[in-house]
Write a protein that holds these residues in place. Structure first.
Motif, PDB file in Angstrom:
ATOM      1  N   PHE A 172       0.903  -1.191  -0.014  1.00  0.00           N
ATOM      2  CA  PHE A 172       0.065   0.128   0.155  1.00  0.00           C
ATOM      3  C   PHE A 172       1.167   1.085  -0.033  1.00  0.00           C
ATOM      4  N   PRO A 173       1.059   1.791  -1.113  1.00  0.00           N
ATOM      5  CA  PRO A 173       2.282   2.900  -1.107  1.00  0.00           C
ATOM      6  C   PRO A 173       1.786   4.123  -0.436  1.00  0.00           C
ATOM      7  N   ALA A 174       0.507   4.424   0.056  1.00  0.00           N
ATOM      8  CA  ALA A 174       0.387   5.751   0.608  1.00  0.00           C
ATOM      9  C   ALA A 174       0.549   5.804   1.802  1.00  0.00           C
ATOM     10  N   TYR A 316      -2.316   7.835   6.304  1.00  0.00           N
ATOM     11  CA  TYR A 316      -2.333   8.478   4.771  1.00  0.00           C
ATOM     12  C   TYR A 316      -2.139  10.089   4.766  1.00  0.00           C
TER      13      TYR A 316
ATOM     14  N   PRO B  67      -2.396   1.700  -7.990  1.00  0.00           N
ATOM     15  CA  PRO B  67      -1.996   0.549  -6.829  1.00  0.00           C
ATOM     16  C   PRO B  67      -3.386  -0.126  -6.457  1.00  0.00           C
ATOM     17  N   VAL B  71      -2.967  -4.451  -6.319  1.00  0.00           N
ATOM     18  CA  VAL B  71      -3.508  -5.274  -5.209  1.00  0.00           C
ATOM     19  C   VAL B  71      -4.757  -6.082  -5.373  1.00  0.00           C
ATOM     20  N   MET B 100      -7.416   0.296   0.672  1.00  0.00           N
ATOM     21  CA  MET B 100      -6.176   0.753   1.417  1.00  0.00           C
ATOM     22  C   MET B 100      -5.112   1.072   0.686  1.00  0.00           C
ATOM     23  N   ALA B 101      -5.057   0.712  -0.716  1.00  0.00           N
ATOM     24  CA  ALA B 101      -3.963   1.136  -1.611  1.00  0.00           C
ATOM     25  C   ALA B 101      -4.095   2.328  -2.116  1.00  0.00           C
ATOM     26  N   CYS B 102      -5.233   2.833  -2.350  1.00  0.00           N
ATOM     27  CA  CYS B 102      -5.528   4.223  -2.937  1.00  0.00           C
ATOM     28  C   CYS B 102      -5.301   5.347  -2.215  1.00  0.00           C
ATOM     29  N   PRO B 103      -4.264   6.093  -2.686  1.00  0.00           N
ATOM     30  CA  PRO B 103      -3.658   7.294  -1.997  1.00  0.00           C
ATOM     31  C   PRO B 103      -4.790   8.525  -2.104  1.00  0.00           C
ATOM     32  N   MET B 188       3.897  10.081  -5.760  1.00  0.00           N
ATOM     33  CA  MET B 188       3.461   8.814  -5.353  1.00  0.00           C
ATOM     34  C   MET B 188       3.828   7.776  -6.587  1.00  0.00           C
TER      35      MET B 188
END
Lengths: 320, 204
Positions: A172-174, A316, B67, B71, B100-103, B188
């Motif tokens: 999870f890059p954020a 986040y 992202p 995932v 969870m992955a989404c910024p 990102m």
């Protein structure tokens, strides 16, 4: 673009996901350690059978937590299909589901030769009846022949599950707390440390045998090394998260390193106290089994707290 | 090739929320629990009598490197050749990994309960059958017919512009190439396809 950032935590994957990660990692590592012990240290049917049962119960409980929280329980069929590894090799949940499934399959087959000779299980009404079936005895004979192959298949999948628990949240890059190479290392080390702690409790409480001294010594020394490694990784996180005044990493730092549950509960009682208890055991020995049992229970408690705090402290950066 | 993108001008957004309403009706989002495919932050920036009110429309950024797609274990989140990131709700098991992955916080859950409520709310027009972790799809069904996304069509301030970044003559291509319109959180590495023209009055 020039924006203002808010630093916020998530409320989707909370305590129940920490349970999934905890039972997944510990359960998988229990099976791997028990089977490796049986293959290379000392033949130990009790450790293998109860290790396998505990492992499967834990993995079922952990996976059950994730399954219960799915929005569509029927669509889970897409990840249970092994072809998912060809269709979605970049998704760690796909790998994790396959590792868990196949670990259970090989994990049941490996101890089958022990199970068909176990008086305890042969005495069970339904299980005993099944173990007496001729087909089961034939399968057990094949399993006996390919004992090490099955042991290694289960072990490799077990290690895969333990590593996967870390790789999943690393993807999870954020979230800086999660998206770094320290997480898979930390979760893998913790999975094996808690697994050895669980097996030490089993060896000391449920089937204590003075002839297992070699296993006890090996487990205690290994656990000591694993706890030391965990402390080093936690110290690295302590350094890494102190990035700037206004950042998601520094927000995670504040959440973790000002919380008594993390500092006293996890680092204090989950790592340092068991480290000292096991260190004394390794250097001078203990006259009773109580300190090692206590250390093991504390290590397991710490294993859950680690994952619990990690889930709640993932921060986040949200622009507005 | 086509590469769809949106440019949002923060100087002309008046915060009427018509985009939210249009999107909610077009895509049947669960408005009863205040969840939207697109939403508008309404913030007051500054202190005392020196305050600017600022509207900041948000939506899925349709990343080139999404992202949420990486995932997704079932392949429910996928990317079309046009760059639009889609969700196949029949394939989505709703694990939440994409959220969870989404910024950009673009994903939200649609539950069985929401589907039932949707049938009451939208009546015979209700089309949702599967729970999923939903998000904006640039109104792909409208775009396929040559129409603009509902939020763009309805925007009274013309703050939202939709176009093709692979077309050098498209107005949004010029805005993006000149760096007047810039993406959100480009560090990102997600390569978003929603761009913003900065608010010149911004003081925050």
């Amino acid at each position: 673009m020039d924006v203002t950032m808010s630093y916020v935590t998530q409320d989707w994957w909370t305590w129940w996901f920490a349970i999934y990660l905890f039972f997944g990692g510990m359960g998988a590592a229990i099976m791997a350690v028990a089977f490796l012990t049986d293959m290379y240290l000392k033949r130990h049917p009790n450790l293998v059978i109860w290790g396998m049962i505990s492992s499967i119960v834990m993995l079922s409980l952990g996976s059950g937590m994730l399954f219960l929280h799915l929005l569509d329980h029927i669509a889970v069929i897409h990840v249970l299909n092994p072809m998912v590894l060809l269709n979605k090799p970049d998704a760690w949940i796909a790998w994790g589901t396959q590792f868990i499934t196949w670990m259970m399959v090989w994990g049941v087959l490996y101890p089958l030769p022990y199970l068909i000779e176990s008086r305890f299980f042969l005495g069970f009404p339904l299980v005993g009846g099944i173990l007496r079936w001729s087909i089961v005895k034939k399968v057990a004979a094949v399993c006996e022949r390919y004992h090490k192959l099955l042991g290694w298949l289960a072990t490799i999948n077990g290690i895969g599950v333990a590593v996967y628990t870390g790789l999943l949240i690393q993807s999870f890059p954020a979230v800086p707390l999660w998206h770094n190479p320290g997480v898979p290392v930390l979760f893998t080390v913790s999975a094996f440390s808690t697994a050895i702690a669980f097996l030490l409790v089993m060896l000391n409480v449920f089937f204590y045998d003075s002839e297992d001294h070699k296993i006890h010594v090996f487990y205690e020394r290994t656990d000591l090394i694993l706890i030391s490694a965990e402390l080093v990784v936690i110290f690295s996180f302590f350094q890494y998260l102190q990035v700037g005044e206004e950042s998601a990493a520094s927000a995670s730092f504040k959440l973790l390193f000002t919380d008594p549950g993390w500092l006293i509960g996890f680092i204090g009682f989950g790592l340092i106290v068991p480290f000292l208890l096991e260190l004394k055991g390794v250097i001078k020995g203990w006259s009773t089994r109580i300190p090692i049992i206590t250390a093991s229970l504390l290590v397991m408690m710490g294993g859950y707290l680690l994952r619990h705090y990690f889930m709640y402290s993932g921060v986040y950066s949200h622009p507005w | 090739m086509t590469r769809y993108a949106m440019v949002i001008d923060l100087n002309t957004c008046v915060g009427c929320n018509a985009c939210m309403a249009a999107c909610a009706m077009e895509n049947q989002t669960p408005v009863w629990k205040n969840q939207w495919r697109t939403w508008v932050h309404d913030k007051e920036i500054g202190t005392a009598d020196d305050i600017t009110r600022r509207f900041f429309p948000r939506l899925c950024n349709h990343c080139d490197n999404p992202p949420c797609m990486t995932v997704c274990p079932t392949g429910a989140t996928y990317r079309m050749d046009s760059g639009i990131v889609m969700v196949d709700d029949a394939r989505c098991m709703g694990c939440g990994a994409c959220a969870m992955a989404c910024p950009y916080k673009a994903r939200y859950p649609i539950t069985y309960d929401d589907i039932d409520k949707g049938e009451e709310f939208f009546g015979h027009d209700a089309w949702r059958k599967h729970p999923s972790v939903d998000k904006c799809d640039f109104c792909a069904h409208r775009v396929a017919k040559g129409e603009k996304p509902a939020c763009v069509e309805t925007c009274v301030g013309s703050a939202r512009m939709f176009g093709d970044l692979d077309d050098p003559n498209d107005p949004i291509t010029k805005l993006v190439k000149s760096s007047i319109a810039r993406p959100l959180m480009s560090y990102m590495g997600t390569h978003p396809n929603v761009y913003y023209i900065d608010d010149l009055k911004r003081k925050g």
